[in-house]
Design an enzyme around this catalytic site. Structure first.
Site, mmCIF file in Angstrom:
data_model
loop_
_atom_site.group_PDB
_atom_site.id
_atom_site.type_symbol
_atom_site.label_atom_id
_atom_site.label_comp_id
_atom_site.label_asym_id
_atom_site.label_seq_id
_atom_site.Cartn_x
_atom_site.Cartn_y
_atom_site.Cartn_z
ATOM 1 N NE ARG A 113 -38.039 -15.799 23.801
ATOM 2 C CZ ARG A 113 -37.391 -16.952 24.027
ATOM 3 N NH1 ARG A 113 -36.072 -16.963 24.101
ATOM 4 N NH2 ARG A 113 -38.063 -18.078 24.169
ATOM 5 C CE1 TYR A 115 -37.777 9.801 29.435
ATOM 6 C CE2 TYR A 115 -37.020 7.692 30.274
ATOM 7 C CZ TYR A 115 -38.038 8.512 29.828
ATOM 8 O OH TYR A 115 -39.312 8.032 29.774
ATOM 9 C CG ASP A 128 -29.875 7.791 26.154
ATOM 10 O OD1 ASP A 128 -30.184 8.035 24.965
ATOM 11 O OD2 ASP A 128 -30.726 7.567 27.036
ATOM 12 C CE LYS A 182 -38.798 9.265 23.990
ATOM 13 N NZ LYS A 182 -37.803 9.227 25.033
HETATM 14 C C1 LIG Z 1 -37.495 8.476 26.184
HETATM 15 C C2 LIG Z 1 -36.098 8.261 26.576
HETATM 16 C C3 LIG Z 1 -35.672 7.037 27.134
HETATM 17 C C4 LIG Z 1 -36.646 5.906 27.407
HETATM 18 O O1 LIG Z 1 -37.101 5.326 26.225
HETATM 19 P P1 LIG Z 1 -38.564 4.644 26.042
HETATM 20 O O2 LIG Z 1 -38.576 4.334 24.589
HETATM 21 O O3 LIG Z 1 -39.575 5.650 26.461
HETATM 22 O O4 LIG Z 1 -38.583 3.432 26.902
HETATM 23 C C5 LIG Z 1 -34.326 6.904 27.421
HETATM 24 N N1 LIG Z 1 -33.447 7.896 27.201
HETATM 25 C C6 LIG Z 1 -33.820 9.088 26.666
HETATM 26 C C7 LIG Z 1 -32.810 10.154 26.447
HETATM 27 C C8 LIG Z 1 -35.158 9.310 26.346
HETATM 28 O O5 LIG Z 1 -35.529 10.492 25.840
#
Ligand SMILES: *Cc1c(COP(=O)(O)O)cnc(C)c1O
Length: 378
Positions: free
Chosen positions: A46, A98, A170, A195
């Site tokens: 962890r 998102y 982000d 992604k």
């Molecule tokens: C998908 C996404 C998230 C969330 O991520 P997860 O891996 O699904 O928890 C956050 N920000 C953006 C821009 C995303 O496309």
């Protein structure tokens, strides 16, 4: 070392002991101590795990950060970042982002007495005038999801730093291959690793890359205390995925450009949102702060009926949530990614029943265009 080389060779790269070129998966929850008060540097997975560390060091270098933490999802990464702020804080966020982020804010962090305000972060004057005495951070997506609104990272860094706030970007949509927020003044760059970084629609992961000793210390304490870590196996898969990131994105972007050109010729398409279009409001800023336009496209069709029909007719293009993978996906934001975002917020940015989003993959673009054509013929 250039980024294209770094993603292939990683931090340590190969295993020093055996020469194994595929970095080993250390499936061990705990580590033997050589003696009292001595450690190999690894105690318990962890806290530290060699495979995760290899991945984290590679991403920290790519984003030009000092430290990276790998989480079990993008939302776990964002949760950890929100925990940096004490009750009574005010946080400014992009109004288009998102859908999971505003839900996390409203459903959980509002109860910690944190006030979230969603604004148009492409409007610098509005950001300036929205800063209050207790504003502790600015959180943006650029380009934003799904309306592709571009915010000026460098200008926003100056504004929020003048107010002593943290600047969080982000960076999921462009990845460090195309945009590196930390070099433009951000304090934190974060990702849904699910992604583009993963790229194969098979891992859920998240990353926070930061600079600054105090922030890193706080994030590290939260990370090891709450435990939303990425497993050694998923870390290994992610190391493997990242090796092809630059060629994937190049091809995705190339395909996206051609699909945009094609969408513009379709009679039932009324609007195309792509940051690589010269008449996009954020085109000049995109050229200034990125090394490419990426492969995310949103577009509107004439009627909600056409949108629903197209979703039912695409074959090669999958109607599915998520983005960034080698397979082309079409998403219906109003019913999927943004279904739980309050109506006043989605309608303010223009998310409606005519809006579709495409994440372009690496297939032959002629096949993708043929699929769009058959889906659009009624
Ligand atoms: C998908 C996404 C998230 C969330 O991520 P997860 O891996 O699904 O928890 C956050 N920000 C953006 C821009 C995303 O496309």
């Amino acid at each position: 070392m250039k980024r294209e080389t770094k993603i292939v060779h990683g931090q340590k790269g190969y295993d020093k002991e055996t020469g194994a070129i595929s970095y080993p998966i250390y499936m061990s929850s705990t580590f033997r101590h050589p003696g009292f008060s001595r450690s190999t540097g690894y105690d318990y997975s962890r806290m530290q795990n060699p495979t995760r560390e290899e991945l984290e060091c590679t991403l920290a270098a790519l984003e030009c950060g000092e430290r990276c933490f790998a989480y079990s999802s993008g939302m776990a990464a964002i949760t950890s970042v929100f925990y940096l702020f004490p009750g009574g804080s005010h946080i400014l966020l992009s109004e288009d982002l998102y859908g999971g982020t505003p839900r996390l804010a409203a459903e959980f962090f509002a109860a910690h007495n944190i006030e979230f305000e969603f604004i148009d972060t492409s409007n610098l004057e509005l950001v300036k005038s929205s800063i209050k005495e207790n504003t502790k951070a600015l959180f943006i997506e650029t380009p934003s999801n799904p309306m592709m609104i571009v915010s000026d990272i460098q200008a926003l860094a100056d504004i929020i730093h003048a107010a002593d706030g943290l600047f969080i970007v982000d960076n999921t949509f462009l990845t460090p291959m195309l945009q590196r927020p930390l070099t433009l003044g951000a304090d934190i760059s974060l990702h849904s690793g699910t992604k583009y970084l993963c790229g194969h629609n098979d891992i859920i992961a998240g990353f926070v890359i930061a600079k600054g000793e105090k922030i890193i210390e706080k994030l590290g304490l939260h990370y090891k205390s709450t435990g939303a870590i990425l497993s050694p196996f998923d870390s290994w898969l992610m190391i493997r995925s990242i090796k092809t990131l630059s060629v994937r994105i190049q091809r995705q972007q190339e395909n996206a450009g051609k699909i945009v050109d094609h969408l513009l010729t379709l009679a039932n398409v009324t609007d195309v949102y792509y940051v690589g279009l010269a008449d996009h409001a954020g085109y000049e800023i995109t050229k200034k702060q990125t090394e490419g336009f990426g492969a995310m496209i949103s577009f509107k069709v004439k009627t909600p009926e056409i949108a629903k029909e197209v979703l039912g007719k695409v074959k090669l293009i999958y109607f599915a949530e998520s983005l960034g993978g080698v397979e082309t996906l079409m998403t219906y934001p109003i019913a999927q990614t943004h279904a739980e975002v309050p109506k006043w917020l989605t309608s303010r940015v223009g998310i409606d029943e005519r809006l579709l989003r495409l994440s372009v993959g690496i297939e032959d673009v002629a096949d993708l265009i043929a699929d769009l054509n058959q889906a659009f013929i009624s």
